[in-house]
Design an enzyme around this catalytic site. Structure first.
Site, PDB file in Angstrom:
ATOM      1  N   HIS A 143       0.867  -1.176   0.000  1.00 24.35           N
ATOM      2  CA  HIS A 143       0.000   0.000   0.000  1.00 24.35           C
ATOM      3  C   HIS A 143       0.908   1.232   0.000  1.00 24.35           C
ATOM      4  O   HIS A 143       2.023   1.193   0.534  1.00 24.35           O
ATOM      5  CB  HIS A 143      -0.838  -0.044   1.286  1.00 24.35           C
ATOM      6  N   ASP A 220       3.284  -4.076   8.100  1.00 25.04           N
ATOM      7  CA  ASP A 220       2.069  -3.281   7.961  1.00 25.04           C
ATOM      8  C   ASP A 220       0.894  -4.233   8.219  1.00 25.04           C
ATOM      9  O   ASP A 220       0.561  -5.061   7.365  1.00 25.04           O
ATOM     10  CB  ASP A 220       2.021  -2.693   6.548  1.00 25.04           C
ATOM     11  N   GLN A 223      -4.373  -4.701   7.319  1.00 18.91           N
ATOM     12  CA  GLN A 223      -5.409  -5.630   6.843  1.00 18.91           C
ATOM     13  C   GLN A 223      -5.338  -6.978   7.553  1.00 18.91           C
ATOM     14  O   GLN A 223      -6.053  -7.907   7.178  1.00 18.91           O
ATOM     15  CB  GLN A 223      -5.276  -5.849   5.326  1.00 18.91           C
ATOM     16  N   LYS A 246     -10.302   0.010  10.606  1.00 19.88           N
ATOM     17  CA  LYS A 246     -10.589  -1.209   9.829  1.00 19.88           C
ATOM     18  C   LYS A 246     -10.950  -2.367  10.757  1.00 19.88           C
ATOM     19  O   LYS A 246     -11.307  -3.447  10.298  1.00 19.88           O
ATOM     20  CB  LYS A 246      -9.377  -1.590   8.984  1.00 19.88           C
ATOM     21  N   CYS A 387      -4.941   2.394  -3.632  1.00 17.49           N
ATOM     22  CA  CYS A 387      -3.660   2.866  -3.072  1.00 17.49           C
ATOM     23  C   CYS A 387      -2.549   1.835  -3.253  1.00 17.49           C
ATOM     24  O   CYS A 387      -1.648   1.716  -2.404  1.00 17.49           O
ATOM     25  CB  CYS A 387      -3.795   3.257  -1.597  1.00 17.49           C
TER      26      CYS A 387
HETATM   27  N1  C6P Z   1      -6.239   0.658   2.877  1.00 15.24           N
HETATM   28  C1  C6P Z   1      -8.089   0.272   1.385  1.00 15.24           C
HETATM   29  O1  C6P Z   1      -9.182   0.554   0.891  1.00 15.24           O
HETATM   30  P1  C6P Z   1      -4.828   4.173   6.928  1.00 15.24           P
HETATM   31  O2  C6P Z   1      -5.347   4.977   5.787  1.00 15.24           O
HETATM   32  O3  C6P Z   1      -3.580   4.775   7.506  1.00 15.24           O
HETATM   33  O4  C6P Z   1      -5.851   3.810   7.933  1.00 15.24           O
HETATM   34  O5  C6P Z   1      -4.394   2.753   6.318  1.00 15.24           O
HETATM   35  C2  C6P Z   1      -3.412   2.725   5.324  1.00 15.24           C
HETATM   36  C3  C6P Z   1      -3.212   1.327   4.874  1.00 15.24           C
HETATM   37  C4  C6P Z   1      -1.977   0.738   5.088  1.00 15.24           C
HETATM   38  N2  C6P Z   1      -1.746  -0.534   4.728  1.00 15.24           N
HETATM   39  C5  C6P Z   1      -2.687  -1.285   4.150  1.00 15.24           C
HETATM   40  C6  C6P Z   1      -2.363  -2.707   3.803  1.00 15.24           C
HETATM   41  C7  C6P Z   1      -3.948  -0.738   3.898  1.00 15.24           C
HETATM   42  O6  C6P Z   1      -4.878  -1.487   3.329  1.00 15.24           O
HETATM   43  C8  C6P Z   1      -4.217   0.600   4.249  1.00 15.24           C
HETATM   44  C9  C6P Z   1      -5.545   1.233   3.945  1.00 15.24           C
HETATM   45  C10 C6P Z   1      -7.579   1.096   2.537  1.00 15.24           C
HETATM   46  O7  C6P Z   1      -7.440  -0.692   0.996  1.00 15.24           O
HETATM   47  C11 C6P Z   1      -7.722   2.557   2.291  1.00 15.24           C
HETATM   48  S1  C6P Z   1      -6.680   3.132   0.998  1.00 15.24           S
END
Ligand code: C6P
Length: 430
Positions: A143, A220, A223, A246, A387
């Protein structure tokens, strides 16, 4: 400090939504007020949980109670509300640390989200440890949150980025990883579960390989934490970042876990109140961890909500959550190609190597059009690059549509998606 109990799930309680060792997603849905709403005259079919999850009553009520009953700043007021607020905030830290089996809750720093947690490491650890020619190994499936901060860092420090490639099925090429480790990178950073393909990466094996090569590892977990049991001790990583929103918690909540000795050696990320012990005009002494990394007034209610979400998920049991989502994934991967002619699916075929994320395309129909038509039937999916632009480039895809699950998702939702996609095809293909 005594930790009073604030709203949430009683310790160790198994929610009624778990029956005969499995999640009852229909009972769970009743605990999510938003899921009883209608969209364009249809029941809402929310299939965008990888983007953000919906929130159960236990979380909404914890946040509501904070503002109604004891709103006050933390670590400051020596009065009833201030003490309750501080207690609830620090209890949430204990709860979230326990959820990922952190050995010490002081190793858990509250952040706004996974992005901020990763940036904290890139700015604080990175600027102290990455210099000219030092390499950081990432993967092609990251991401942007686990890519751009490292790009900024190596551009500034004259370091290098290397990338573990993926197979066409979306699995990491560990044979190439082994070769990349020969350059002796300082850090390896990769996603636990891919937000686009659903791939569950073999974290423990990759961590062991990195450590043998002398590299630290950042995972990371954005997910992963909502969907699979996460135990940072058995994963063996050095840094673990995730978002609260999430995992059923409020937006604006997230966390970074890292080993104590790393956090203690790292300089602060942001300066200001909370993160200091003593301030003089020309220098300051910094607070202990975790507060050294929590400058300014924190998002207390959101952190309390994150604690309630962790309690709620613990009540369901993360093994049950994982089994439920694997069952939905298997159902979707079976029914979609049979019922939706021509649909293209991406990602690993083996459900044991994959979380509840289903990226797809209908040939000849742009995913934005697919999502827009599905919305007319109350079905929410995400369309675009999610993203992960470099991953889409690697797969030679301009964009994809993506359905993703959570504890409240059901086979009915997948059936509704199938029916919706047939409608899309009827509209566009006549
Ligand atoms: N993915 C998706 O629709 P934030 O925005 O900081 O809460 O999360 C960022 C992020 C980092 N790593 C992974 C693997 C992610 O999936 C995400 C966020 C969302 O897939 C929003 S772009």
């Amino acid at each position: 400090m005594t930790l009073t109990s604030e709203p949430g799930v009683a310790d160790g309680a198994v929610l009624p939504a778990v029956r005969a060792g499995a999640l009852d997603a229909y009972a769970i849905r009743d605990e999510f007020p938003i899921l009883s709403r209608e969209v364009h005259g249809h029941r809402v079919v929310y299939l965008d949980s990888a983007s953000t999850s919906q929130k159960p009553r236990a979380v909404i009520e914890a946040v509501d109670a904070f503002y109604r009953e004891y709103n006050a700043n933390v670590h400051r007021g020596i009065y009833e509300f201030g003490e309750r607020s501080t207690n609830a905030y620090e209890r949430a830290r204990v709860e979230v640390a326990r959820f990922i089996n952190a050995p010490d809750s002081h190793e858990l720093i509250f952040t706004r989200n996974a992005t901020e947690a990763i940036n904290l490491v890139a700015y604080s650890w990175g600027r102290r440890n990455i210099g000219r020619g030092d390499a950081i190994v990432l993967t092609e499936m990251e991401h942007h949150a686990n890519l751009v901060p490292w790009q900024i860092l190596v551009q500034e420090r004259d370091g290098d980025l290397e990338f573990i490639p993926i197979t066409d099925d979306g699995l990491l090429r560990l044979d190439v990883y082994e070769v990349l480790l020969r350059v002796k990178p300082k850090l390896v950073a990769f996603t636990h579960v891919s937000n686009t393909l659903g791939t569950i990466n073999p974290v423990r094996e990759m961590v062991d390989m990195a450590h043998a090569a002398g590299a630290l590892v950042l995972i990371d977990g954005a997910q992963a934490v909502p969907h699979v049991p996460v135990d940072v001790q058995s994963l063996g990583a050095d840094f673990y970042a995730f978002s609260g929103h999430k995992m059923l918690a409020p937006m604006g909540s997230g966390a970074l876990w890292a080993r104590r000795e790393l956090l203690e050696a790292m300089p602060p990320f942001l300066g200001g109140g909370e993160m200091i012990r003593e301030v003089h005009l020309r220098r300051s002494d910094f607070n202990d961890i975790p507060w050294k990394f929590e400058a300014g007034t924190p998002a207390v209610a959101d952190a309390v909500g994150l604690g309630a979400a962790a309690q709620y998920l613990r009540g369901l049991g993360m093994d049950h959550v994982r089994d439920h989502e694997r069952d939905l994934l298997a159902y979707a991967l079976d029914v979609l190609p049979r019922e939706v002619p021509g649909i293209e699916l991406y990602g690993p075929l083996d459900v044991d190597q994959r979380g509840g994320v289903v990226p797809f395309n209908l040939p000849g129909i742009h995913p934005h059009d697919v999502a827009q038509v599905l919305d007319r039937f109350g079905i929410a999916v995400r369309a675009g690059h999610h993203c992960t632009m470099p991953l889409h480039e690697r797969l030679e895809l301009a964009a994809t549509a993506r359905a993703s699950f959570n504890v409240y998702s059901t086979r009915d939702d997948i059936d509704a998606l199938v029916a919706g996609l047939r409608q899309v095809q009827t509209i566009f293909e006549g």
